[in-house]
Design an enzyme around this catalytic site. Structure first.
Site, PDB file in Angstrom:
ATOM      1  N   ASP A 270       0.867  -1.168   0.000  1.00 32.45           N
ATOM      2  CA  ASP A 270       0.000   0.000   0.000  1.00 32.45           C
ATOM      3  C   ASP A 270       0.913   1.229   0.000  1.00 32.45           C
ATOM      4  O   ASP A 270       2.104   1.141   0.332  1.00 32.45           O
ATOM      5  CB  ASP A 270      -0.957   0.000   1.196  1.00 32.45           C
TER       6      ASP A 270
HETATM    7  C1  BGC Z   1      -5.124   3.202   0.008  1.00 35.34           C
HETATM    8  C2  BGC Z   1      -5.156   2.275  -1.175  1.00 35.34           C
HETATM    9  C3  BGC Z   1      -4.956   3.047  -2.451  1.00 35.34           C
HETATM   10  C4  BGC Z   1      -3.634   3.810  -2.357  1.00 35.34           C
HETATM   11  C5  BGC Z   1      -3.300   4.615  -3.594  1.00 35.34           C
HETATM   12  C6  BGC Z   1      -3.903   4.105   0.003  1.00 35.34           C
HETATM   13  O1  BGC Z   1      -4.033   5.113   0.930  1.00 35.34           O
HETATM   14  O2  BGC Z   1      -5.160   2.470   1.211  1.00 35.34           O
HETATM   15  O3  BGC Z   1      -6.357   1.564  -1.203  1.00 35.34           O
HETATM   16  O4  BGC Z   1      -4.984   2.193  -3.547  1.00 35.34           O
HETATM   17  O5  BGC Z   1      -3.704   4.704  -1.259  1.00 35.34           O
HETATM   18  O6  BGC Z   1      -4.153   5.699  -3.717  1.00 35.34           O
END
Ligand code: BGC
Length: 729
Positions: A270
């Protein structure tokens, strides 16, 4: 080192040029001359790569991109959020500033809990396929979707992004979605693995959980999305599990994901969720993603190169990551006949409409006010901010710059046509949470002037339709809600309007459970709608006017109060000292309510229709089954009303006299069927006997207990219409 930096920089520059060209020409697929098609050709390609080039593949070189190896014609990946549609493009250079393009709008799809409320894996496939087409048209290779962590607490800010509290429902939807999106040669990135069940302290909280709960409740959807859906990529969650961050969790990534489930694809962190170089590299992470430069200082950039040189990470480990990346590229960026895709098409709008239409849940219709009988109605009071609110933006990774979005008010006007006097009053203010924080606003206070104006309008109208609920800022990634209350003093508005007009219909638009106890007590007509995408307003109006007979069923329990909910009842949320024990174990959602004999406000699987369904006797194919058999259950369901409608037949199983703790009942099969008015349909459901197993921690095996089982067929988890029994030898 200098030599390396030059090479790396050259690579980055070459790929950056490549990326910026493709970002401008949104629809053009990148061309490439490398196409490894077999494991041996992948290996040959790896042999041609320098260590620096390999490492260049393993980390972000932009907020949603990775580098390729220009010299060898290997493109980088373009990734994008998210579960509700292809998000807008961002300014190059890192950070979340929109690029303000005119070419990056997309279809806004219904939220995850809406999809779950359809109980229809075929719609999940359609959703995935449409998203895959849009991703191709916007030149994305990996979509950071679907998201389907279990609904453990109703407060979780991402409840609307996720699906449900039940592992079987989750698993079927997730794997169908993945199959749909990947049919367009766009990789799904299933997320977030594992146990991201709350946003409070999500970056640090350490989840401790029994192995049994993990296996029976939290793993199944990931397992099925991989084993059946064949997901090509997966995102590790921000949190820790049993002491280790998910992005460096040997147990989760190496042992379970790859060792047990045979996952062949890529583990992507993530954003900013990587915390080490050596540990993460050896414990299974493949690509480190994050938001801001300098990308060459990421754990998986220069520090990883140094660690390989120092012998702390073997080059074989690096090669295995590269091999997996090339394998995914084979299916995506390097795939010869990649479809070009399409975006904002009428077909995609139709998919949104179909999902939205099947997701809306009729909670109460005591006076049969719905579907609306328009004869004699001249003036309609439309009240509530949510009638004019759009829901495509907000929620970080789940925002979409929609090409268009039909609001509830617009939908109603379109459906009713001219001839009605439709008047609107907002009734409440819905300030953004940032504004609330900055100005220290008490969001529980009603705006008395707005409430009075709304009540006056309701009083002078033939009917009043209230559109209330949450919104995409109030429910959001990065924070949980503090309680289940309807925000912005909406209860006072509902009370005033209800007192002013006997014919008040309450429509709640939200993505997660709210406390509707008072509304359920005082109101006769209640509809639940979701953040339902570009066509949400049309679908909602068509449900209200009867063009669509509602068939949505709740994908999670609505508690009567927060303290009924297992994690809250057991004070096992949001953790203490950043440690959280999932004390409820396997008793998540209805499993808890049923077993503990707690009556929630609305049970899992609940939802009414404009018709009624009469269930006949449930028949079990055999009296006795053995381990490799499949239980066949048949039940006749009659549409005993006067309009055609869809019913989701839910089949639960109870183990009688189990030697271990068991939930009172568990969903084991379901089927959504269309039954014309007056007709009867025989519905056959299948349960492989092995699906009756519980996970035994001591032997680390799934065990099917011999003995007596009950089969329970119902229209919700709390409304069982017919039962049967069988024995397992
Ligand atoms: C989220 C993800 C997301 C990523 C990119 C993170 O904060 O948990 O689900 O895909 O950001 O935006």
């Amino acid at each position: 080192m200098i030599g390396y930096m030059n090479k790396l920089n050259q690579g980055v520059i070459a790929v950056a040029l490549f990326l910026s060209t493709s970002a401008n020409a949104q629809t053009a697929a990148p061309t490439t001359n490398a196409a490894p098609t077999s494991p041996s050709s992948i290996d040959q390609l790896i042999k041609k790569m320098t260590l620096e080039e390999k490492i260049g593949l393993l980390h972000a070189n932009g907020i949603f991109s990775t580098a390729g190896v220009a010299r060898l014609g290997i493109p980088g990946f373009m990734m994008d959020d998210g579960p509700l549609g292809i998000r807008e493009d961002l300014k190059p250079g890192g950070g979340w500033t929109p690029a303000n393009l005119t070419t990056d709008s997309a279809t806004f799809f219904p939220c995850g809990s809406a999809l779950a409320a359809t109980w229809d894996p075929a719609l999940a496939y359609q959703f995935g396929k449409a998203m895959g087409e849009e991703a191709r048209a916007r030149n994305k290779d990996i979509m950071l979707a679907p998201a389907f962590n279990i609904t453990r607490t109703p407060l979780n800010g991402r409840t609307y992004e996720y699906y449900s509290e039940d592992p079987l429902l989750n698993a079927n939807l997730a794997s169908s979605f993945v199959t749909g999106i990947q049919s367009m040669h766009v990789a799904a990135c299933i997320k977030h693995f594992a146990l991201n069940n709350q946003e409070t302290d999500r970056g640090m909280v350490d989840v401790h959980i029994s192995e049994r709960a993990l296996r029976e409740i939290y793993f199944p959807a990931f397992k099925m999305a991989i084993e059946k859906g064949n997901a090509w990529t997966i995102m590790s969650a921000y949190n820790k599990v049993r002491g280790d961050y998910c992005s460096e969790n040997d147990y989760l990534l190496n042992k379970v994901l790859r060792g047990e489930w045979g996952f062949k694809g890529i583990v992507i962190s993530d954003w900013g969720g990587t915390h080490s170089t050596v540990k993460a590299a050896n414990n299974g992470l493949d690509i480190e993603m994050g938001t801001r430069p300098p990308y060459d200082r990421y754990f998986f950039a220069n520090p990883l190169l140094d660690s390989v040189k120092a012998g702390k990470v073997s080059e074989a480990t690096i090669d295995s990551k590269v091999r997996r990346i090339l394998w995914v590229m084979n299916n995506t960026t390097l795939y010869k006949d990649r479809p070009r895709g399409s975006i904002n098409t009428p077909e995609h709008s139709k998919t949104v409409y179909d999902i939205a239409g099947e997701s809306i849940v009729l909670l109460k219709n005591e006076k049969h006010l719905l579907p609306l009988q328009t004869a004699g109605i001249k003036t309609i009071a439309v009240i509530g901010n949510n009638a004019v609110q759009t829901f495509h933006l907000g929620g970080f990774g789940a925002g979409v710059k929609a090409r268009y979005e039909i609001t509830a008010l617009q939908g109603l006007k379109d459906a009713l046509g001219p001839g009605f006097n439709i008047l609107f009053q907002p009734g409440y203010n819905a300030p953004s949470m940032d504004y609330v924080r900055q100005h220290k606003i008490d969001i529980d206070q009603p705006d008395t002037a707005k409430v009075a104006a709304a009540a006056a309008l309701a009083r002078s109208s033939d009917i009043a339709i209230l559109f209330i609920g949450g919104n995409r800022d109030y429910e959001s990634e990065s924070r949980d809600r503090k309680d289940l209350r309807l925000p912005f003093g909406q209860q006072a508005l509902v009370d005033a309007v209800t007192a002013a007009n006997q014919n008040t219909i309450v429509v709640v638009i939200g993505g997660a459970p709210y406390d509707l106890t008072a509304i359920n007590r005082n109101n006769h007509t209640i509809v639940w709608a979701w953040y339902n995408g570009s066509e949400g307003g049309h679908a909602l109006a068509d449900v209200l006017t009867g063009k669509i007979n509602p068939s949505g069923k709740l994908p999670f329990t609505f508690p009567a109060s927060l303290d009924q909910s297992p994690a809250h009842y057991l004070h096992a949320y949001p953790g203490q000292g950043l440690k959280e024990e999932y004390k409820e174990g396997i008793l998540v959602g209805y499993r808890w309510y049923d077993t503990k004999k707690i009556a929630p406000l609305y049970p899992f699987g609940y939802g009414l229709s404009y018709t009624t369904f009469a269930y006949g006797d449930l028949h079990c194919g055999q009296e006795t089954y053995s381990a490799n058999d499949v239980v066949l259950a048949t039940i006749k369901v009659k549409n005993s009303g006067s309009v055609g409608g869809k019913e989701t037949v839910q089949l639960y199983v109870r183990k009688n006299g189990s030697a271990v703790e068991r939930a009172e009942k568990e969903l084991k099969a379901f089927e959504k069927v269309m039954i014309p008015a007056g007709q009867e349909l025989a519905v056959t459901l299948k349960i492989p006997v092995k699906e009756l197993a519980y996970y035994d921690e001591k032997s680390a095996k799934w065990i099917v207990e011999p003995g007596a089982y009950s089969l329970l067929a119902g229209t919700s988890s709390a409304d069982i219409r017919s039962t049967a029994s069988f024995t397992v030898k």
